[in-house]
Design an enzyme around this catalytic site. Structure first.
Site, mmCIF file in Angstrom:
data_model
loop_
_atom_site.group_PDB
_atom_site.id
_atom_site.type_symbol
_atom_site.label_atom_id
_atom_site.label_comp_id
_atom_site.label_asym_id
_atom_site.label_seq_id
_atom_site.Cartn_x
_atom_site.Cartn_y
_atom_site.Cartn_z
ATOM 1 N N ARG A 1 -19.654 37.869 38.400
ATOM 2 C CA ARG A 1 -19.916 36.775 39.339
ATOM 3 C C ARG A 1 -21.218 37.097 40.066
ATOM 4 N NH1 ARG A 1 -20.527 40.033 42.899
ATOM 5 N NH2 ARG A 1 -20.767 38.265 44.303
ATOM 6 N N GLY A 2 -21.642 36.160 40.930
ATOM 7 C CA GLY A 2 -22.964 36.298 41.555
ATOM 8 C C GLY A 2 -23.953 35.528 40.686
ATOM 9 N N ASP B 1 -26.682 30.709 45.982
ATOM 10 C CA ASP B 1 -26.301 30.215 44.659
ATOM 11 C C ASP B 1 -27.191 29.077 44.195
ATOM 12 O OD1 ASP B 1 -23.772 31.808 45.135
ATOM 13 O OD2 ASP B 1 -23.518 30.991 43.123
ATOM 14 N N ASN C 1 -24.313 28.888 49.432
ATOM 15 C CA ASN C 1 -23.910 30.288 49.227
ATOM 16 C C ASN C 1 -22.418 30.369 49.515
ATOM 17 O OD1 ASN C 1 -24.609 33.064 48.597
ATOM 18 N ND2 ASN C 1 -24.192 33.527 50.732
#
Ligand code: MRU
Length: 340
Positions: A45-46, A236, A246
């Site tokens: 993720r990220g 994001d 985010n």
């Protein structure tokens, strides 16, 4: 350096972020479907790491292509592309990486399957390598904003685990520490997925950077008491005007920071900026499984069918953001101009 994701022997290996910090185990993906599922299930993720994973996912998909005609090849490629695209809607880097991969496919598609595979693997590796370089540059620019002795609050995990390595928000903190500044970090726990408690604390502790874990609802109180000198978070997706999506909870932090006169910094590569979206209203926000809220570490913390909302991200209006740190430098408002 943290082994977030790697291409090894024709497959993709990822550290399983769902199991950290208790277990350091790795997941091996041999098909693009396995990569898509790993992204959906938060093995990885990220935003930047999701983009890298999707790029390698396309390589795996291309390895299995057998189509004879150009038309059927395009159709099969599109199917793989669309499956990977459907994984997580908010992370701009996912679409950015896939678009780069598609351009590589289009450049090589006239030269046969072997060339396509070689070109796609080279592009995925370039995306990974460039992300690592980009994060170092973000760190170099951003660290100048932090002073010796400061306490920096961060939310979620925008570290090595969320990128190829080093991180964006944590890259800024790492670079400040490397420059000899004594930086202490408040890590928000980050409900419901606990990326702060599980991943950020783990990463910073490994690096020997002092970190204090707090629950999300403590941040305002510490700001009010003057115990936070700056907030640094990742992103994001950033709209043209600087509105930033985010991890859920970022918006509340930004409002609290403004109220308490604490600078609020976003650290992100320009691949997170979505030039097609003029403001935050156009950013798609992912809603995740309600069980992530009903449960903590797999244990029910409410009644079994409690009604739940679970948006994974929120949008912080640009007006709350002191600066956006990219690989090119520190961008100040108006962001429409400085990011452009
Ligand atoms: O749901 P996640 O864990 O993928 O959310 C991650 C974040 O919100 C990060 O802050 C963002 O992706 C930036 S990572 C460099």
């Amino acid at each position: 350096m943290l082994p977030t994701i790697a291409w090894r022997g024709g497959s993709v290996i990822m550290i399983d972020q769902r199991k950290l910090p208790g277990q350091e185990t790795y997941v091996r993906c041999r098909t693009y479907i396995q990569v898509a599922q790993a992204i959906e299930r938060m093995v990885i993720r990220g935003a930047p790491a999701i983009g890298i994973a999707a790029a390698y996912g396309l390589v795996l998909g291309a390895m299995a292509l057998t189509a004879e005609t150009a038309r059927s090849l395009d159709r099969d490629f599109e199917k793989i592309y669309e499956r990977l695209e459907r994984t997580r809607p908010t992370a701009r880097n996912l679409f950015w990486a896939l678009e780069r991969m598609k351009a590589a496919y289009e450049r090589s598609r006239g030269h046969g399957l072997r060339s396509i595979r070689t070109a796609l693997l080279a592009e995925a590796k370039a995306i990974e390598r460039e992300d690592a370089e980009t994060n170092r540059a973000i760190g170099r620019h951003g660290q100048a904003l932090l002073r010796d002795g400061w306490t920096v609050l961060t939310h979620c995990n925008a570290g090595g685990l969320a990128t190829a390595e080093y991180g964006t928000a944590l890259g800024v903190i790492r670079a400040a520490a490397a420059a000899g500044k004594r930086i202490r970090v408040f890590a928000d726990e980050t409900r419901p997925f606990l990326q702060g408690a599980r991943l950020t604390v783990w990463e910073l502790d490994k690096d020997g950077i002092p970190v204090v874990l707090i629950t999300d609802n403590m941040a305002g109180w510490f700001m009010r008491r003057g115990e936070v000198d700056a907030v640094v978070v990742g992103a994001d997706r950033i709209a043209r005007n600087g509105d930033t999506a985010n991890k859920i909870g970022t918006y509340s932090l930004a409002v609290l920071a403004k109220e308490n006169g604490v600078p609020f910094y976003v650290a992100a590569p320009t691949s997170t900026v979505d030039a097609a979206i003029s403001d935050g209203g156009g950013i798609p926000i992912e809603e995740r499984n309600p069980d992530e809220v009903r449960e903590v570490a797999g244990r029910l913390v409410t009644i079994p069918f409690a009604e739940v909302r679970n948006p994974a991200f929120d949008v912080t209006p640009a007006a709350y953001i002191t600066a956006i740190i990219t690989e090119h430098g520190v961008c100040r408002p108006p962001f429409e101009k400085s990011l452009g």
